[in-house]
Design a protein around this motif. Sequence first.
Motif, mmCIF file in Angstrom:
data_model
loop_
_atom_site.group_PDB
_atom_site.id
_atom_site.type_symbol
_atom_site.label_atom_id
_atom_site.label_comp_id
_atom_site.label_asym_id
_atom_site.label_seq_id
_atom_site.Cartn_x
_atom_site.Cartn_y
_atom_site.Cartn_z
ATOM 1 N N VAL A 11 17.348 21.315 -49.642
ATOM 2 C CA VAL A 11 17.080 20.230 -50.579
ATOM 3 C C VAL A 11 15.926 19.372 -50.078
ATOM 4 C CG1 VAL A 11 18.023 18.122 -51.608
ATOM 5 C CG2 VAL A 11 19.414 20.193 -51.532
ATOM 6 N N LYS A 12 15.930 19.071 -48.782
ATOM 7 C CA LYS A 12 14.869 18.244 -48.200
ATOM 8 C C LYS A 12 13.488 18.885 -48.354
ATOM 9 C CE LYS A 12 17.374 15.703 -44.633
ATOM 10 N NZ LYS A 12 17.510 15.538 -43.171
ATOM 11 N N GLU A 13 13.448 20.213 -48.446
ATOM 12 C CA GLU A 13 12.171 20.909 -48.603
ATOM 13 C C GLU A 13 11.568 20.700 -49.987
ATOM 14 O OE1 GLU A 13 12.586 25.019 -47.572
ATOM 15 O OE2 GLU A 13 13.199 24.560 -45.523
ATOM 16 N N ILE A 14 12.383 20.344 -50.973
ATOM 17 C CA ILE A 14 11.860 20.235 -52.340
ATOM 18 C C ILE A 14 11.795 18.797 -52.860
ATOM 19 C CG2 ILE A 14 12.503 22.594 -52.961
ATOM 20 C CD1 ILE A 14 14.910 21.392 -54.479
ATOM 21 N N ILE A 15 12.269 17.824 -52.062
ATOM 22 C CA ILE A 15 12.197 16.434 -52.499
ATOM 23 C C ILE A 15 11.507 15.582 -51.444
ATOM 24 C CG2 ILE A 15 14.245 16.571 -53.978
ATOM 25 C CD1 ILE A 15 15.789 15.089 -51.696
ATOM 26 N N MET A 16 11.090 14.403 -51.871
ATOM 27 C CA MET A 16 10.496 13.439 -50.939
ATOM 28 C C MET A 16 10.783 12.042 -51.458
ATOM 29 S SD MET A 16 6.467 14.002 -51.707
ATOM 30 C CE MET A 16 5.855 14.200 -53.390
ATOM 31 N N ASN A 17 10.560 11.049 -50.599
ATOM 32 C CA ASN A 17 10.728 9.660 -51.010
ATOM 33 C C ASN A 17 9.350 9.054 -51.287
ATOM 34 O OD1 ASN A 17 9.621 8.821 -48.487
ATOM 35 N ND2 ASN A 17 11.643 8.845 -47.553
ATOM 36 N N THR A 18 9.318 7.798 -51.675
ATOM 37 C CA THR A 18 8.045 7.177 -52.044
ATOM 38 C C THR A 18 7.105 7.038 -50.851
ATOM 39 O OG1 THR A 18 9.023 4.960 -51.826
ATOM 40 C CG2 THR A 18 8.960 5.933 -54.037
ATOM 41 N N LYS A 19 7.651 6.822 -49.671
ATOM 42 C CA LYS A 19 6.792 6.710 -48.484
ATOM 43 C C LYS A 19 6.112 8.041 -48.198
ATOM 44 C CE LYS A 19 6.607 5.401 -43.678
ATOM 45 N NZ LYS A 19 7.277 5.390 -42.421
ATOM 46 N N GLN A 20 6.877 9.114 -48.238
ATOM 47 C CA GLN A 20 6.308 10.437 -48.001
ATOM 48 C C GLN A 20 5.266 10.772 -49.067
ATOM 49 O OE1 GLN A 20 10.180 12.274 -48.123
ATOM 50 N NE2 GLN A 20 10.048 12.878 -45.960
ATOM 51 N N SER A 22 3.467 8.716 -50.817
ATOM 52 C CA SER A 22 2.266 7.897 -50.644
ATOM 53 C C SER A 22 1.372 8.473 -49.547
ATOM 54 C CB SER A 22 2.633 6.443 -50.334
ATOM 55 O OG SER A 22 3.175 6.307 -49.042
ATOM 56 N N GLU A 23 1.974 8.992 -48.491
ATOM 57 C CA GLU A 23 1.196 9.594 -47.406
ATOM 58 C C GLU A 23 0.542 10.903 -47.850
ATOM 59 O OE1 GLU A 23 4.164 9.837 -44.340
ATOM 60 O OE2 GLU A 23 4.037 7.691 -43.898
ATOM 61 N N ILE A 24 1.282 11.726 -48.572
ATOM 62 C CA ILE A 24 0.764 13.020 -49.026
ATOM 63 C C ILE A 24 -0.329 12.837 -50.083
ATOM 64 C CG2 ILE A 24 1.377 15.118 -50.319
ATOM 65 C CD1 ILE A 24 4.143 14.941 -48.884
ATOM 66 N N GLY A 26 -2.100 10.031 -50.773
ATOM 67 C CA GLY A 26 -3.144 9.059 -50.481
ATOM 68 C C GLY A 26 -3.103 7.855 -51.402
ATOM 69 N N LEU A 27 -1.910 7.447 -51.785
ATOM 70 C CA LEU A 27 -1.702 6.284 -52.643
ATOM 71 C C LEU A 27 -0.829 5.279 -51.904
ATOM 72 C CD1 LEU A 27 -0.754 8.223 -55.905
ATOM 73 C CD2 LEU A 27 -2.913 7.033 -55.492
ATOM 74 N N SER A 28 -0.835 4.053 -52.362
ATOM 75 C CA SER A 28 0.082 3.080 -51.771
ATOM 76 C C SER A 28 1.499 3.396 -52.247
ATOM 77 C CB SER A 28 -0.304 1.656 -52.176
ATOM 78 O OG SER A 28 -0.027 1.449 -53.552
ATOM 79 N N GLN A 29 2.466 2.931 -51.494
ATOM 80 C CA GLN A 29 3.859 3.148 -51.883
ATOM 81 C C GLN A 29 4.158 2.443 -53.205
ATOM 82 O OE1 GLN A 29 6.512 2.461 -48.617
ATOM 83 N NE2 GLN A 29 8.268 3.321 -49.676
ATOM 84 N N ASP A 30 3.565 1.274 -53.432
ATOM 85 C CA ASP A 30 3.751 0.571 -54.706
ATOM 86 C C ASP A 30 3.196 1.378 -55.870
ATOM 87 O OD1 ASP A 30 5.088 -1.577 -53.585
ATOM 88 O OD2 ASP A 30 3.298 -2.820 -53.424
ATOM 89 N N SER A 31 2.056 2.036 -55.663
ATOM 90 C CA SER A 31 1.478 2.874 -56.726
ATOM 91 C C SER A 31 2.397 4.039 -57.057
ATOM 92 C CB SER A 31 0.104 3.398 -56.309
ATOM 93 O OG SER A 31 -0.824 2.354 -56.223
ATOM 94 N N VAL A 32 2.990 4.642 -56.030
ATOM 95 C CA VAL A 32 3.922 5.755 -56.259
ATOM 96 C C VAL A 32 5.134 5.259 -57.047
ATOM 97 C CG1 VAL A 32 5.456 7.428 -55.151
ATOM 98 C CG2 VAL A 32 3.162 7.045 -54.225
ATOM 99 N N PRO A 62 1.628 18.314 -58.840
ATOM 100 C CA PRO A 62 0.231 17.936 -58.596
ATOM 101 C C PRO A 62 0.099 16.491 -58.143
ATOM 102 C CG PRO A 62 0.496 18.966 -60.754
ATOM 103 C CD PRO A 62 1.874 18.745 -60.197
ATOM 104 N N ASN A 63 -0.915 16.250 -57.340
ATOM 105 C CA ASN A 63 -1.231 14.904 -56.891
ATOM 106 C C ASN A 63 -1.660 14.089 -58.114
ATOM 107 O OD1 ASN A 63 -2.531 12.587 -55.905
ATOM 108 N ND2 ASN A 63 -3.310 13.646 -54.120
ATOM 109 N N PRO A 64 -0.919 13.035 -58.475
ATOM 110 C CA PRO A 64 -1.270 12.262 -59.672
ATOM 111 C C PRO A 64 -2.627 11.574 -59.546
ATOM 112 C CG PRO A 64 0.486 11.188 -58.443
ATOM 113 C CD PRO A 64 0.258 12.513 -57.803
ATOM 114 N N LYS A 65 -3.077 11.335 -58.343
ATOM 115 C CA LYS A 65 -4.383 10.720 -58.099
ATOM 116 C C LYS A 65 -5.509 11.632 -58.598
ATOM 117 C CE LYS A 65 -7.015 8.847 -54.182
ATOM 118 N NZ LYS A 65 -6.961 8.635 -52.740
ATOM 119 N N LYS A 66 -5.296 12.934 -58.489
ATOM 120 C CA LYS A 66 -6.307 13.904 -58.898
ATOM 121 C C LYS A 66 -6.244 14.224 -60.391
ATOM 122 C CE LYS A 66 -6.749 15.914 -54.361
ATOM 123 N NZ LYS A 66 -6.616 17.072 -53.510
ATOM 124 N N LEU A 67 -5.204 13.772 -61.069
ATOM 125 C CA LEU A 67 -5.053 14.050 -62.499
ATOM 126 C C LEU A 67 -5.758 13.031 -63.364
ATOM 127 C CD1 LEU A 67 -1.294 15.116 -62.644
ATOM 128 C CD2 LEU A 67 -3.296 16.591 -62.653
#
Length: 68
Positions: A11-20, A22-24, A26-32, A62-67
């Motif tokens: 399960v951990k392989e297919i999900i992430m939290n907002t901090k993860q 944001s790091e992946i 390249g967005l702020s956690q608030d933006s995520v 997909p990275n929403p920043k790139k969309l």
Amino acid sequence: MENHKSKIEQVKEIIMNTKQASEIWGLSQDSVKRLCRQGKVASFKLDETDPKSPYIILRNQPNPKKLK
């Protein structure tokens, strides 16, 4: 017990939290969090009735920043 640990790791392989996310991405956690609230990324709140509940985000999307 090992079987439960194995399932949790899967399960951990297919999900992430907002901090993860944001790091992946390249967005702020608030933006995520904002993207989650707006429904622009595949996510859900762990407890829909608790405003402080964390978002669970699908990792392989997909990275929403790139969309933009």
